[in-house]
Motif scaffolding. Structure first.
Motif, PDB file in Angstrom:
ATOM      1  N   THR A  23     -21.221   2.127 -45.591  1.00 19.17           N
ATOM      2  CA  THR A  23     -21.120   3.637 -46.428  1.00 19.17           C
ATOM      3  C   THR A  23     -19.807   3.220 -46.777  1.00 19.17           C
ATOM      4  OG1 THR A  23     -20.995   4.223 -44.723  1.00 19.17           O
ATOM      5  CG2 THR A  23     -22.572   5.074 -45.172  1.00 19.17           C
ATOM      6  N   ALA A  24     -18.992   2.372 -46.854  1.00 17.53           N
ATOM      7  CA  ALA A  24     -17.505   2.690 -46.904  1.00 17.53           C
ATOM      8  C   ALA A  24     -17.271   1.186 -47.412  1.00 17.53           C
ATOM      9  CB  ALA A  24     -16.482   2.927 -46.398  1.00 17.53           C
ATOM     10  N   GLY A  25     -15.437   1.370 -48.607  1.00 19.97           N
ATOM     11  CA  GLY A  25     -15.330   0.377 -48.829  1.00 19.97           C
ATOM     12  C   GLY A  25     -15.850   0.220 -50.566  1.00 19.97           C
ATOM     13  N   PRO A  26     -15.396  -1.608 -51.133  1.00 18.19           N
ATOM     14  CA  PRO A  26     -15.822  -1.565 -51.875  1.00 18.19           C
ATOM     15  C   PRO A  26     -17.143  -1.043 -53.071  1.00 18.19           C
ATOM     16  CG  PRO A  26     -15.268  -3.187 -52.100  1.00 18.19           C
ATOM     17  CD  PRO A  26     -15.351  -2.395 -50.602  1.00 18.19           C
ATOM     18  N   TYR A  27     -18.005  -1.972 -52.117  1.00 19.66           N
ATOM     19  CA  TYR A  27     -19.416  -1.898 -52.408  1.00 19.66           C
ATOM     20  C   TYR A  27     -20.550  -1.829 -50.839  1.00 19.66           C
ATOM     21  CZ  TYR A  27     -23.580  -4.866 -53.838  1.00 19.66           C
ATOM     22  OH  TYR A  27     -24.859  -5.179 -54.334  1.00 19.66           O
ATOM     23  N   PRO A  28     -20.524  -0.443 -50.314  1.00 19.68           N
ATOM     24  CA  PRO A  28     -21.583  -0.046 -49.319  1.00 19.68           C
ATOM     25  C   PRO A  28     -22.621  -0.298 -49.204  1.00 19.68           C
ATOM     26  CG  PRO A  28     -20.986   1.856 -50.892  1.00 19.68           C
ATOM     27  CD  PRO A  28     -19.919   0.476 -51.535  1.00 19.68           C
ATOM     28  N   LEU A  29     -23.066  -1.246 -48.866  1.00 23.68           N
ATOM     29  CA  LEU A  29     -24.305  -1.117 -48.480  1.00 23.68           C
ATOM     30  C   LEU A  29     -25.816  -1.001 -48.830  1.00 23.68           C
ATOM     31  CD1 LEU A  29     -24.311  -3.665 -45.300  1.00 23.68           C
ATOM     32  CD2 LEU A  29     -23.872  -4.182 -47.783  1.00 23.68           C
ATOM     33  N   ALA A  30     -25.496   0.541 -48.172  1.00 17.31           N
ATOM     34  CA  ALA A  30     -26.445   1.602 -48.218  1.00 17.31           C
ATOM     35  C   ALA A  30     -26.619   2.249 -49.485  1.00 17.31           C
ATOM     36  CB  ALA A  30     -26.047   3.010 -46.955  1.00 17.31           C
ATOM     37  N   TYR A  31     -25.670   2.014 -50.383  1.00 18.76           N
ATOM     38  CA  TYR A  31     -25.430   2.521 -51.750  1.00 18.76           C
ATOM     39  C   TYR A  31     -25.868   1.615 -52.497  1.00 18.76           C
ATOM     40  CZ  TYR A  31     -22.799   6.490 -50.030  1.00 18.76           C
ATOM     41  OH  TYR A  31     -22.322   7.586 -49.559  1.00 18.76           O
TER      42      TYR A  31
ATOM     43  N   PHE B 259     -20.385  -1.433 -25.599  1.00 23.00           N
ATOM     44  CA  PHE B 259     -20.493  -2.165 -26.527  1.00 23.00           C
ATOM     45  C   PHE B 259     -21.363  -1.270 -28.251  1.00 23.00           C
ATOM     46  CE2 PHE B 259     -20.578  -4.937 -30.663  1.00 23.00           C
ATOM     47  CZ  PHE B 259     -19.175  -5.201 -30.876  1.00 23.00           C
ATOM     48  N   ALA B 260     -22.937  -1.391 -27.850  1.00 23.57           N
ATOM     49  CA  ALA B 260     -23.679  -0.908 -28.798  1.00 23.57           C
ATOM     50  C   ALA B 260     -23.749   0.775 -29.100  1.00 23.57           C
ATOM     51  CB  ALA B 260     -25.408  -0.843 -27.741  1.00 23.57           C
ATOM     52  N   LEU B 261     -23.410   1.124 -28.313  1.00 24.93           N
ATOM     53  CA  LEU B 261     -22.930   2.479 -28.183  1.00 24.93           C
ATOM     54  C   LEU B 261     -21.628   2.985 -28.956  1.00 24.93           C
ATOM     55  CD1 LEU B 261     -24.136   3.918 -24.869  1.00 24.93           C
ATOM     56  CD2 LEU B 261     -25.439   3.581 -26.928  1.00 24.93           C
ATOM     57  N   LEU B 262     -20.315   2.292 -28.692  1.00 24.10           N
ATOM     58  CA  LEU B 262     -19.535   2.355 -29.196  1.00 24.10           C
ATOM     59  C   LEU B 262     -19.450   2.352 -31.076  1.00 24.10           C
ATOM     60  CD1 LEU B 262     -17.045   0.961 -26.877  1.00 24.10           C
ATOM     61  CD2 LEU B 262     -16.569   3.130 -27.499  1.00 24.10           C
ATOM     62  N   MET B 263     -20.053   1.079 -31.211  1.00 19.60           N
ATOM     63  CA  MET B 263     -20.182   0.572 -32.559  1.00 19.60           C
ATOM     64  C   MET B 263     -20.931   1.553 -32.814  1.00 19.60           C
ATOM     65  SD  MET B 263     -18.561  -1.790 -33.678  1.00 19.60           S
ATOM     66  CE  MET B 263     -18.657  -1.888 -34.464  1.00 19.60           C
ATOM     67  N   GLN B 264     -22.937   2.436 -32.555  1.00 14.71           N
ATOM     68  CA  GLN B 264     -22.745   3.252 -32.869  1.00 14.71           C
ATOM     69  C   GLN B 264     -22.222   4.422 -34.155  1.00 14.71           C
ATOM     70  OE1 GLN B 264     -27.158   4.186 -31.579  1.00 14.71           O
ATOM     71  NE2 GLN B 264     -27.671   4.945 -32.700  1.00 14.71           N
ATOM     72  N   CYS B 265     -21.518   4.969 -32.665  1.00 19.63           N
ATOM     73  CA  CYS B 265     -20.873   5.649 -33.322  1.00 19.63           C
ATOM     74  C   CYS B 265     -20.116   5.206 -34.074  1.00 19.63           C
ATOM     75  CB  CYS B 265     -19.675   5.745 -31.345  1.00 19.63           C
ATOM     76  SG  CYS B 265     -21.039   6.340 -30.410  1.00 19.63           S
ATOM     77  N   THR B 266     -19.545   4.466 -33.878  1.00 12.78           N
ATOM     78  CA  THR B 266     -18.301   4.291 -35.356  1.00 12.78           C
ATOM     79  C   THR B 266     -18.814   4.025 -36.639  1.00 12.78           C
ATOM     80  OG1 THR B 266     -16.860   2.955 -33.388  1.00 12.78           O
ATOM     81  CG2 THR B 266     -16.793   2.303 -35.857  1.00 12.78           C
ATOM     82  N   ALA B 267     -19.661   3.606 -36.386  1.00 19.56           N
ATOM     83  CA  ALA B 267     -20.906   3.753 -38.418  1.00 19.56           C
ATOM     84  C   ALA B 267     -21.392   5.084 -38.439  1.00 19.56           C
ATOM     85  CB  ALA B 267     -22.133   2.247 -37.405  1.00 19.56           C
TER      86      ALA B 267
END
Length: 304
Positions: free
Chosen positions: A142-150, A49-57
């Motif tokens: 990084t996506a969406g109306p309020y991306p956390l990284a931005y 699960f952790a690897l798949l989610m990191q690949c998704t991110a």
């Protein structure tokens, strides 16, 4: 590189970063082992699960940083597959969906095991909430109306989702508990892994400022990047030392060589200061994180 080839996808998922997920699950499982609660099947499922989610991110980040103008073909950091044209838009969207669905399927399998084992305190809803939060983070970092990284929230998100959540829930699923020692270990891991984000943001501070990516380094200045990098690794080792009070001597002391490696990389980072030469420090940071994970895991397994 051939478009949409296996080599392109390997580049896109950033294999050099996937060791982060591995060490988090190893540390959570090592704590479960010493507390006589280890189970191999949920440990493997947590790792998947952790690897798949990191690949998704990583794929979402690859796509949306380019769309927002943060990643251009002449970027300072390692090549990004979508920015270089190695993966088409349709293939990238399909890949993101595929990894997300695979992670969801793994999460369901993990939930079924945990319910069958009867170790959960809240009927499984806590796992559903944690899994949903991981998916939201992977997409909206990084996506969406309020991306956390931005918006200056990238570091907090990394400490939470590359520390507290994976280590804590890997332990919780296997033992049905959450101890102060697990909290310390999880927070230390989050701080160490955030050093990778910090060096990235320090290197990219001028590019990020131009495209309005408001990282902590952009908002507060390069000095925060320099000293923040040092403080993150130092604070992680200091947290490990508190495990002396819990009688975990090896877990407290074995991470100390990591601090020496971390300081060495920090000194190089300060000397280089800017430009793509900082990629050397990025590689060393990835190495240092793996060193921390290996030493900390071994220290935990050596027992009290």
């Amino acid at each position: 590189m051939k478009t949409n080839s296996l080599s392109a996808w390997i580049l896109a998922v950033r294999p050099y970063s996937l060791g982060n997920s591995v060490i988090l699950v190893l540390i959570g499982s090592a704590l479960a082992w010493t507390d006589r609660g280890f189970h191999w099947l949920p440990a493997v499922l947590c790792l998947a699960f952790a690897l798949l989610m990191q690949c998704t991110a990583n794929l979402v980040n690859d796509l949306w940083d380019f769309l927002k103008g943060a990643d251009q073909p002449d970027r300072l950091g390692p090549d990004r597959a979508f920015a270089k044209g190695y993966i088409t838009l349709g293939a990238m969207k399909a890949g993101i969906a595929g990894f997300t669905l695979a992670a969801c399927a793994t999460g369901v399998a993990l939930l079924i095991w945990a319910l069958h084992a009867g170790a959960l305190r809240y009927g499984g809803w806590e796992l559903v909430a944690a899994g949903a939060a991981c998916i939201v983070f992977a997409w909206f970092y990084t996506a969406g109306p309020y991306p956390l990284a931005y918006h200056g929230l990238g570091d907090a998100a990394v400490i939470l989702f590359f520390g507290l959540v994976p280590v804590g829930f890997t332990y919780y699923i296997q033992t049905g508990a959450w101890t102060p020692e697990v909290l310390v270990a999880a927070l230390a891991c989050g701080l160490v892994i955030d050093t990778m984000l910090m060096i990235n943001n320090f290197r990219d501070r001028e590019e990020d400022a131009r495209c309005n990516k408001r990282t902590i380094v952009v908002c507060l200045g390069a000095g925060v990047g320099r000293w923040g990098y040092l403080a993150l690794g130092t604070a992680a080792v200091a947290l490990c030392l508190t495990l002396l009070f819990a009688g975990r001597t090896w877990a407290a002391l074995l991470p100390l060589p990591y601090l020496a490696a971390h300081i060495s990389t920090w000194r190089k980072m300060v000397r280089i200061d800017h430009g793509d030469a900082l990629n050397v420090c990025l590689g060393e940071t990835a190495r240092n994180i793996l060193l921390f994970g290996a030493l900390f895991t071994l220290g935990i397994l050596l027992g009290r």
